[in-house]
Enzyme design. Structure first.
Site, mmCIF file in Angstrom:
data_model
loop_
_atom_site.group_PDB
_atom_site.id
_atom_site.type_symbol
_atom_site.label_atom_id
_atom_site.label_comp_id
_atom_site.label_asym_id
_atom_site.label_seq_id
_atom_site.Cartn_x
_atom_site.Cartn_y
_atom_site.Cartn_z
ATOM 1 N N GLN A 222 0.857 -1.234 0.163
ATOM 2 C CA GLN A 222 -0.071 0.002 -0.107
ATOM 3 C C GLN A 222 0.910 1.103 -0.218
ATOM 4 O O GLN A 222 0.353 2.356 -0.015
ATOM 5 C CB GLN A 222 -0.845 0.031 1.339
ATOM 6 C CG GLN A 222 -1.919 -1.205 1.344
ATOM 7 C CD GLN A 222 -2.629 -1.288 2.512
ATOM 8 O OE1 GLN A 222 -2.786 -2.457 3.040
ATOM 9 N NE2 GLN A 222 -3.175 -0.096 2.928
ATOM 10 N N ARG A 372 -8.295 -1.207 8.252
ATOM 11 C CA ARG A 372 -9.397 -0.294 7.781
ATOM 12 C C ARG A 372 -9.804 0.910 8.732
ATOM 13 O O ARG A 372 -10.926 1.104 9.161
ATOM 14 C CB ARG A 372 -10.784 -1.029 7.240
ATOM 15 C CG ARG A 372 -11.504 -0.214 6.187
ATOM 16 C CD ARG A 372 -12.473 -1.141 5.417
ATOM 17 N NE ARG A 372 -12.976 -0.188 4.361
ATOM 18 C CZ ARG A 372 -13.890 -0.626 3.466
ATOM 19 N NH1 ARG A 372 -14.209 -1.760 3.591
ATOM 20 N NH2 ARG A 372 -14.459 0.207 2.885
ATOM 21 N N CYS A 373 -8.860 1.128 9.443
ATOM 22 C CA CYS A 373 -9.110 2.450 10.304
ATOM 23 C C CYS A 373 -7.741 3.097 10.715
ATOM 24 O O CYS A 373 -6.744 2.516 10.462
ATOM 25 C CB CYS A 373 -9.627 1.671 11.747
ATOM 26 S SG CYS A 373 -8.324 1.689 12.899
ATOM 27 N N GLU A 742 -12.851 4.279 5.825
ATOM 28 C CA GLU A 742 -12.956 3.304 6.880
ATOM 29 C C GLU A 742 -14.144 3.728 7.951
ATOM 30 O O GLU A 742 -14.439 2.743 8.836
ATOM 31 C CB GLU A 742 -11.686 3.703 7.684
ATOM 32 C CG GLU A 742 -10.591 3.475 6.800
ATOM 33 C CD GLU A 742 -9.245 3.961 7.386
ATOM 34 O OE1 GLU A 742 -9.299 4.899 8.206
ATOM 35 O OE2 GLU A 742 -8.330 3.299 6.943
#
Ligand code: CDP
Length: 788
Positions: A222, A372-373, A742
Site C-alpha cells: 500500500q 481499515r481504520c 474506513e
C-alpha cells in the site's frame, strides 16, 4: 454541494462508473501473481509448528534432493549479509528468518527456492527441523508478570516483556473529575485479534537485473515509495541504492492496512533474486496469510466514564493493554505507539480525559496494523460508544437523547478535544436525527416495549462515531522519519488529454476514477480524458501511500492544488491568446472568457495546445504541475448508525433486522463510490461484531487459521444496509472533502454490540465482548434466567 460540471465532464458529485472496472470485471487486472517473467523461480516457506522453540537443526537434504529444488535458505544464510533481522515500522526489530529460535506458530523458519511453485512446496514439506519447545506466553497480562519468561532474548538489556508505556491527557484533572463525579460506569472491554483477510494474499516478484544493477519488485504494498526507501536503508550495505530500486504496486485485491508492513517473504525473495540474478516469485497461500501476517486490534481495555446526575458527561479514563505479539510491527505514526487511540473522547464534549496504553510481547505474530481504520480509531470508537451507551442505560436515559445532550455542538467547531485534537467540522445532532427519522426510532422503541412484555428480545443500538483521517500534518505524523505528506503530478498533453500520477495506491477504492473527477472539477477536462497512475516508484511522485483513509484528505488535496497551479498558468496563456489581461479573465470549469465578453473565450484544450505551440514569449512551454501537500489538520468524518437486532432465545443467534447508516464525509467526489465504500465498510464492521476472531490456545496454537474457523461474513450473513448522508464540508481541505473509506468499519461494531446489550439490559446484562457469537449470547441468557 451543487454540481459545477456537466455529466460529460464528470467532476465532483457525479456518480460516474469506475474507470478501472472494465478490466476488473473481465478478469483483466494485473495482480502480482499475474506477473510472469522468463526464468522465474519460486519461493515457498517452511513455517514453525511451535509458538516458542529453539531451533536445534535444519536438515535440508531431503528437500534439495527433490527435482526442481535449487536451495533451502535459512537464517544462517541471511545472517552472512546481516539480513536475518529487519526493522519494523515502529522501530522495533523482527526476524526475516530465525537463527536461534521461533517466536510464534507459523513463523518463517526457512525458505525453499525452486523452478516451480509445486517443487518449492514439496521442498518446504521435506525440510526437517528439529525444535526444542520453550514456555509459551499467550496472555499479555501474564506476559507482564515478574515470573514470565523473557521473550526478546535477542535484546541484550531486555529483562521483561513490556514494550512501552504511553499516556496522554491530563491525569490530575481527570482524577479530580472522577473524584467529584455523581455517577460513574466502569467496564472491561476486549477487542480481539482479527485479520484483514483481503481477497488477494500477499506476495511479490523480485527481479534483480545484474546487467543494469537494478532491482524491480512487483509487490502487494500500500506504500511503494516508503518500501523503496526502507529497502535502500536496510540493504544499502549489500549494494541496493535507492535509485536502483523500483517498487511496482500493480492492481491490489484489498489491502485494509494488512499490506503496509514488510513481511519476511518479500525480503527473502529479494535476497534470493539478488543472489541468483533470476526473478523470484513468492505468493502466500490463504492459511499463511491468516496465520502469519500482521494482525489488527488485540486491545484489553479498562474504561471508566463519569457524569453528573443530570446526564452531563464529565470525564473519561482508560487503561489499555496492547498485545503486539513478538514484535511491535504496528504501522503507526512514529510519535504515537497507540496510534490515534486518543481520539477516544469521540463525538462528546468531555472536559477531562486521560488514556494510558502499555504494549506487551507475547508468542504471537506481530500485531497492531490499522485494519481499515486510522491507527486504532476503531478501538477508540468502540470503547467510547459502548461506554456512552452504558452510562445512558445506567442513568435510565434514552441513548439517543443522552448522545444529543453530550455531543460537541455545531457552534463549538473547530473544537479542541480534551485529548488535544482539533476537530475541523461536524454536526453530530443532524446525523443522529436523520438516522432516527430514517429508521423510525420512536416507533421502534414502542415495538421494543411491546415485545419485551411478551418476552421477546429486541434491541436498538446507536453508534455516533467521529473518525480522524488524513495523516499528515507532517509536524505530527511520520513513519520511520518520513513525513506524512502526499503528492500529485499532472501533465496536460497538447491535445488536452492528461496524465496524473500520485503517491498513493488504490487497493479497490476507485482512485483512477475519483482523482480524475477532482481534476475534471478543477480543470474542466473530462474525467474520461484523464489517466490516473499510482504505484510505480519510477514514475509517481514520492508519497506515503494509501491507508488510514488518507488518500482523499491528502493526495486528493494535492490534486486540487496541482490543478490550481495549472489553472494559473493556463490563465496566462489564455490572456496571451485572447489579448487580454490575466486578471480580466473569468474561469469556469473548462474555459477562460473575457469579463463582460463571454464569447471571447478559450477552452482548456485550446490553451493546452497553445502551451506547446503558441505560448507567450518568456514563458516555459508545457502545462504541468506537481504538489506535495502537507495538510494543516486531519479531517474528522462522522456518522450515526442505528441497528435493530432480534435475539433467538433458543440458539443465541443475533439477527440484524435493520441497519441505518448516516455518514458525513464532507463534500463528496463520487456518491456511488462513497456508497460502495460504506457498504463494504459496514460488512467489515459486522464481521468482528458477530463473527471474526483469531484466538490462541495455551500452547500458542492459532485458532482461526483457515476460513473453516475464521468466519468471514458472506452475502448470506450480510443484512440490507440502509445508507444516507449529511454534508458538513471540511473547512481546511481545498475541496471540502473528508476521507470515508474506513468510517463504516469503525462505526458499525459498536452499533451492533449496543443493540445486543440493549436487548438484554432489562435482564441485567451490561456488556458482551465482540464477536457476539450465538454461544456467548446463549450463555448470557442462561445465566440471566432465560431458557427456551
Ligand atoms: O485512502 P482511501 O482511498 O482508502 O480512502 P478515502 O480517501 O476515504 O477514499 C475512498 C474512496 O472514496 C476514494 O475513491 C475516494 O475518492 C472516494 N471519496 C469520495 O468520493 N468523496 C469523499 N469525500 C471521500 C472519499
Amino acid at each position: 454541494m451543487a454540481l459545477r460540471t456537466s455529466a460529460e465532464v464528470g467532476g465532483m458529485g457525479h456518480s460516474i462508473k469506475r474507470k478501472e472496472d472494465p478490466r476488473f470485471i473481465r478478469g483483466k487486472g494485473t495482480y502480482v501473481d499475474d506477473v510472469v517473467l522468463p526464468g522465474m523461480l519460486y519461493l515457498d516457506i517452511v513455517r514453525s509448528p511451535y509458538a516458542h522453540a529453539l531451533i536445534k537443526k535444519i536438515d535440508a537434504s531431503k528437500a534439495t534432493a527433490i527435482p526442481g529444488v535449487l536451495a533451502v535458505i535459512t537464517g544462517q544464510d541471511l545472517a552472512k549479509y546481516n539480513l536475518h533481522w529487519m526493522p519494523t515500522l515502529m522501530s522495533d526489530t523482527q526476524m526475516v528468518l530465525p537463527v536461534e529460535k521461533v517466536m510464534y506458530q507459523a513463523q518463517e523458519v526457512a525458505a525453499v527456492l525452486a523452478t516451480s511453485r509445486y517443487a518449492a512446496a514439496d521442498g518446504a514439506a521435506a525440510v526437517e527441523v528439529e525444535y526444542e519447545a520453550l514456555p509459551v506466553v499467550v496472555d499479555p497480562k501474564k506476559s507482564l508478570e515478574p515470573d514470565a519468561p523473557v521473550l526478546r532474548t535477542d535484546k541484550k538489556d531486555k529483562k521483561d516483556n513490556h514494550i512501552w508505556h504511553w499516556e496522554w491527557g491530563d491525569r490530575a484533572a481527570t482524577d479530580k473529575a472522577f473524584g467529584e463525579a455523581e455517577v460513574t460506569v466502569k467496564q472491561d472491554i476486549y477487542i480481539p485479534r482479527i485479520h484483514v483477510a483481503s481477497i488477494e494474499t500477499c506476495g511479490c516478484v523480485a527481479h534483480f537485473d545484474k546487467v543494469n544493477d537494478k532491482l524491480t519488485v512487483w509487490m502487494t504494498t500500500q506504500a511503494p515509495h516508503a518500501i523503496r526507501t526502507v529497502f535502500a536503508l536496510v540493504a544499502g550495505h549489500v549494494g541496493l541504492a535507492e535509485h536502483k530500486i523500483r517498487i511496482i504496486s500493480p492492481d491490489i485485491g484489498g489491502g485494509f492496512g494488512g499490506k503496509v508492513p514488510v513481511y519476511p517473504g518479500y525480503v527473502i525473495a529479494v535476497a534470493a533474486s539478488v543472489l541468483t540474478g533470476k526473478p523470484v516469485k513468492w505468493i502466500e497461500d490463504r492459511m499463511e496469510n491468516l496465520q502469519a501476517d500482521s494482525f489488527a486490534r488485540d486491545y484489553h481495555i479498562a474504561a471508566e466514564l463519569a457524569a453528573r446526575k443530570d446526564g452531563t458527561l464529565t470525564a473519561l479514563r482508560i487503561k489499555t493493554l496492547a498485545d503486539h505479539g513478538y514484535a511491535d510491527a504496528a504501522a503507526n505514526p512514529s510519535k504515537f505507539p497507540a496510534g490515534l487511540f486518543h481520539v477516544c473522547t469521540g463525538s462528546y464534549d468531555l472536559k477531562a480525559a486521560h488514556v494510558e496504553v502499555d504494549g506487551a510481547y507475547t508468542n504471537k505474530p506481530p500485531g497492531g496494523i490499522a485494519y481499515r481504520c486510522s491507527f486504532r480509531v476503531t478501538e477508540a470508537v468502540h470503547t467510547i460508544e459502548r461506554m456512552v451507551d452504558l452510562m445512558a442505560h445506567q442513568l435510565g436515559v434514552d441513548p439517543a437523547d443522552f448522545r444529543m445532550k453530550n455531543f460537541v455542538k455545531p457552534e463549538q467547531f473547530p473544537y479542541k478535544s480534551a485529548l488535544g485534537w482539533e476537530y475541523d467540522s461536524g454536526n453530530y445532532g443532524a446525523a443522529l436525527h436523520k438516522a432516527m427519522d430514517t429508521i423510525g426510532y420512536a416507533e421502534l422503541r414502542r415495538e421494543q416495549a411491546e415485545k419485551r412484555k411478551r418476552g421477546e428480545l429486541m434491541g436498538i443500538g446507536i453508534s455516533s462515531f467521529t473518525e480522524i483521517v488524513g495523516a499528515g500534518p507532517s509536524k505530527h505524523f511520520d513513519i520511520l522519519g518520513l513525513k506524512m505528506f502526499d503528492s500529485c503530478e499532472i501533465r496536460i498533453h497538447p491535445t488536452g488529454k492528461a496524465i496524473a500520477r500520485f503517491g498513493t495506491k488504490s487497493q479497490g477504492q476507485g482512485h483512477e476514477t475519483t482523482y480524475a473527477q477532482i481534476l475534471a472539477e478543477e480543470l474542466g477536462i473530462p474525467a474520461a480524458d484523464i489517466q490516473v497512475e499510482e504505484g510505480d516508484t519510477d514514475t509517481a511522485p514520492y508519497g506515503l501511500g494509501t491507508y488510514a483513509s488518507r488518500s482523499t484528505p491528502v493526495a486528493g488535496a494535492a490534486a486540487a492544488v496541482a490543478a490550481r497551479k495549472i489553472q494559473d498558468k493556463a490563465r496566462k496563456i489564455a490572456a496571451h491568446l485572447l489579448e487580454a489581461a490575466p486578471e480580466d479573465l473569468v474561469w469556469e470549469p473548462g474555459k477562460f472568457s473575457v469579463k463582460g465578453a463571454p464569447d471571447r473565450a478559450k477552452t482548456i484544450q485550446e490553451i493546452a495546445f497553445a502551451a506547446y505551440t503558441n505560448h507567450p514569449q518568456g514563458m516555459e512551454a508545457g502545462l504541468e504541475a506537481v504538489s506535495y501537500y502537507d495538510p494543516p489538520n486531519l479531517t474528522y468524518p462522522f456518522g450515526s448508525y442505528i441497528c435493530v437486532v432480534d435475539l433467538d432465545k433458543g440458539t443465541g443467534e443475533v439477527k440484524v433486522r435493520r441497519f441505518v447508516a448516516i455518514d458525513d464525509c464532507g463534500n463528496i467526489i463520487n456518491p456511488m463510490i462513497v456508497e460502495g465504500q460504506i457498504h463494504g465498510g459496514l460488512t467489515m464492521g459486522l464481521a468482528p461484531a458477530l463473527y471474526e476472531e483469531i484466538s490462541y490456545d495455551e500452547l500458542g496454537n492459532v485458532q482461526g487459521g483457515s476460513f473453516i474457523d475464521y468466519l468471514l461474513p458472506t452475502a448470506v450473513e450480510t443484512p440490507k444496509w440502509e445508507t444516507g448522508k449529511t454534508v458538513t464540508p471540511s473547512p481546511h481541505h481545498p475541496l471540502g472533502a473528508k476521507g470515508v473509506g474506513e468510517s463504516a468499519t469503525v462505526g458499525a461494531p459498536a452499533a451492533i454490540a449496543n443493540a445486543v446489550v440493549d436487548a438484554m439490559w432489562h435482564l441485567g446484562v451490561r456488556h458482551v465482548d465482540i464477536p457476539i457469537t450465538p454461544p456467548k449470547v446463549w450463555r448470557l441468557l442462561r445465566d440471566h434466567g432465560v431458557t427456551e
